[in-house]
Design a protein around this motif. Structure first.
Motif, mmCIF file in Angstrom:
data_model
loop_
_atom_site.group_PDB
_atom_site.id
_atom_site.type_symbol
_atom_site.label_atom_id
_atom_site.label_comp_id
_atom_site.label_asym_id
_atom_site.label_seq_id
_atom_site.Cartn_x
_atom_site.Cartn_y
_atom_site.Cartn_z
ATOM 1 N N TYR A 44 5.946 3.558 10.231
ATOM 2 C CA TYR A 44 4.670 3.222 9.597
ATOM 3 C C TYR A 44 4.462 4.095 8.365
ATOM 4 O O TYR A 44 4.078 3.614 7.299
ATOM 5 C CB TYR A 44 3.527 3.403 10.606
ATOM 6 C CG TYR A 44 2.169 3.553 9.982
ATOM 7 C CD1 TYR A 44 1.504 2.458 9.444
ATOM 8 C CD2 TYR A 44 1.554 4.801 9.911
ATOM 9 C CE1 TYR A 44 0.245 2.600 8.858
ATOM 10 C CE2 TYR A 44 0.309 4.948 9.334
ATOM 11 C CZ TYR A 44 -0.347 3.852 8.812
ATOM 12 O OH TYR A 44 -1.576 3.998 8.234
ATOM 13 N N GLY A 45 4.739 5.389 8.481
ATOM 14 C CA GLY A 45 4.575 6.315 7.361
ATOM 15 C C GLY A 45 5.473 5.963 6.189
ATOM 16 O O GLY A 45 5.064 6.046 5.024
ATOM 17 N N LYS A 48 3.993 2.927 4.504
ATOM 18 C CA LYS A 48 2.786 3.333 3.781
ATOM 19 C C LYS A 48 3.151 3.995 2.449
ATOM 20 O O LYS A 48 2.530 3.709 1.420
ATOM 21 C CB LYS A 48 1.958 4.275 4.655
ATOM 22 C CG LYS A 48 0.651 4.695 4.042
ATOM 23 C CD LYS A 48 -0.182 5.438 5.055
ATOM 24 C CE LYS A 48 -1.445 5.999 4.458
ATOM 25 N NZ LYS A 48 -2.314 5.013 3.850
ATOM 26 N N GLU A 52 1.941 2.660 -1.149
ATOM 27 C CA GLU A 52 1.190 3.498 -2.090
ATOM 28 C C GLU A 52 1.858 3.516 -3.456
ATOM 29 O O GLU A 52 1.181 3.484 -4.484
ATOM 30 C CB GLU A 52 1.044 4.915 -1.522
ATOM 31 C CG GLU A 52 0.065 4.975 -0.368
ATOM 32 C CD GLU A 52 0.091 6.287 0.399
ATOM 33 O OE1 GLU A 52 1.036 7.095 0.213
ATOM 34 O OE2 GLU A 52 -0.832 6.493 1.208
ATOM 35 N N ARG A 77 -4.031 2.762 13.352
ATOM 36 C CA ARG A 77 -3.914 3.259 11.973
ATOM 37 C C ARG A 77 -3.860 2.110 10.971
ATOM 38 O O ARG A 77 -4.464 2.184 9.904
ATOM 39 C CB ARG A 77 -2.691 4.153 11.838
ATOM 40 C CG ARG A 77 -2.879 5.469 12.568
ATOM 41 C CD ARG A 77 -1.744 6.399 12.323
ATOM 42 N NE ARG A 77 -1.866 7.571 13.169
ATOM 43 C CZ ARG A 77 -1.331 8.742 12.883
ATOM 44 N NH1 ARG A 77 -0.635 8.904 11.778
ATOM 45 N NH2 ARG A 77 -1.476 9.745 13.704
ATOM 46 N N ILE A 78 -3.134 1.051 11.311
ATOM 47 C CA ILE A 78 -3.046 -0.115 10.423
ATOM 48 C C ILE A 78 -4.434 -0.722 10.209
ATOM 49 O O ILE A 78 -4.798 -1.075 9.088
ATOM 50 C CB ILE A 78 -2.069 -1.171 10.986
ATOM 51 C CG1 ILE A 78 -0.631 -0.670 10.880
ATOM 52 C CG2 ILE A 78 -2.225 -2.504 10.257
ATOM 53 C CD1 ILE A 78 0.376 -1.544 11.628
ATOM 54 N N ASN A 80 -7.200 0.658 10.110
ATOM 55 C CA ASN A 80 -8.029 1.514 9.261
ATOM 56 C C ASN A 80 -7.354 1.865 7.943
ATOM 57 O O ASN A 80 -7.805 2.766 7.243
ATOM 58 C CB ASN A 80 -8.385 2.803 10.017
ATOM 59 C CG ASN A 80 -9.219 2.517 11.243
ATOM 60 O OD1 ASN A 80 -10.212 1.810 11.171
ATOM 61 N ND2 ASN A 80 -8.794 3.030 12.376
ATOM 62 N N ASP A 81 -6.291 1.173 7.598
ATOM 63 C CA ASP A 81 -5.488 1.508 6.423
ATOM 64 C C ASP A 81 -5.678 0.460 5.327
ATOM 65 O O ASP A 81 -5.214 -0.673 5.450
ATOM 66 C CB ASP A 81 -4.016 1.588 6.824
ATOM 67 C CG ASP A 81 -3.142 2.174 5.748
ATOM 68 O OD1 ASP A 81 -3.520 2.131 4.561
ATOM 69 O OD2 ASP A 81 -2.051 2.657 6.098
ATOM 70 N N SER A 82 -6.335 0.848 4.260
ATOM 71 C CA SER A 82 -6.607 -0.097 3.170
ATOM 72 C C SER A 82 -5.364 -0.420 2.346
ATOM 73 O O SER A 82 -5.397 -1.348 1.537
ATOM 74 C CB SER A 82 -7.706 0.454 2.259
ATOM 75 O OG SER A 82 -7.276 1.665 1.659
ATOM 76 N N THR A 83 -4.269 0.313 2.546
ATOM 77 C CA THR A 83 -3.050 0.006 1.787
ATOM 78 C C THR A 83 -2.238 -1.110 2.435
ATOM 79 O O THR A 83 -1.271 -1.575 1.837
ATOM 80 C CB THR A 83 -2.144 1.247 1.608
ATOM 81 O OG1 THR A 83 -1.655 1.657 2.889
ATOM 82 C CG2 THR A 83 -2.882 2.376 0.925
ATOM 83 N N ILE A 84 -2.612 -1.546 3.629
ATOM 84 C CA ILE A 84 -1.885 -2.627 4.296
ATOM 85 C C ILE A 84 -2.772 -3.867 4.323
ATOM 86 O O ILE A 84 -3.803 -3.898 4.988
ATOM 87 C CB ILE A 84 -1.442 -2.227 5.716
ATOM 88 C CG1 ILE A 84 -0.489 -1.035 5.624
ATOM 89 C CG2 ILE A 84 -0.790 -3.403 6.432
ATOM 90 C CD1 ILE A 84 -0.016 -0.495 6.949
#
Length: 114
Positions: A44-45, A48, A52, A77-78, A80-84
C-alpha cells in the motif's frame, strides 16, 4: 493507442498510465499482486508513493489501486486516503463473471473517454 487517440502505457512506475489524446496523464494504476498479509501495508505504501508522484505532475489525475491482499488495516487506510480514487481486489477482477471486473473496466475506459 486506442481508436480515440488515447493511450495505455505499461511501465514500472507507475505500472500503468492512462493518457488523454493530448498526452496528459489522466489516470495511473498500481497493481500489487502479493498475497502475503504481512506485506500488505508495505505494498500500500509503495502504491501511495507512486500516486503522490503522479499528483505532483497533475493534481487532477485519478489513481486506481489493484491489490490481491487488502487487509482490514489497509482497507481502513484506503478509505481515508485522498490520493486513492478507486481500488479493486485483483483476485475478484480476475474471477469469471465478476462485477469487480466490469467496474474496473468501466473506471479505466471512462478516464480514457472510450
Amino acid at each position: 493507442m486506442l481508436a480515440n487517440h488515447t493511450s495505455i502505457l505499461f511501465s514500472s512506475e507507475p505500472d500503468i498510465s492512462l493518457l488523454s489524446n493530448q498526452g496528459t496523464t489522466v489516470g495511473v494504476i498500481e497493481v500489487k499482486g502479493g498475497a502475503d498479509p504481512a506485506g500488505a501495508l508495505e505494498r500500500y505504501g509503495a502504491a501511495k508513493k507512486s500516486f503522490e508522484s503522479a499528483f505532483r505532475k497533475n493534481s487532477e489525475v485519478r489513481t486506481i489501486l489493484v491489490a490481491s491482499c487488502i487487509t482490514s488495516e489497509v482497507h481502513t487506510r484506503i478509505q481515508n486516503d485522498s490520493t486513492i480514487s478507486a481500488y479493486f481486489n485483483l483476485t475478484e477482477i480476475l474471477s469469471e463473471n465478476s462485477r469487480q471486473y466490469d467496474s474496473f473496466i468501466q473506471e479505466v475506459f471512462s478516464l480514457l473517454q472510450a
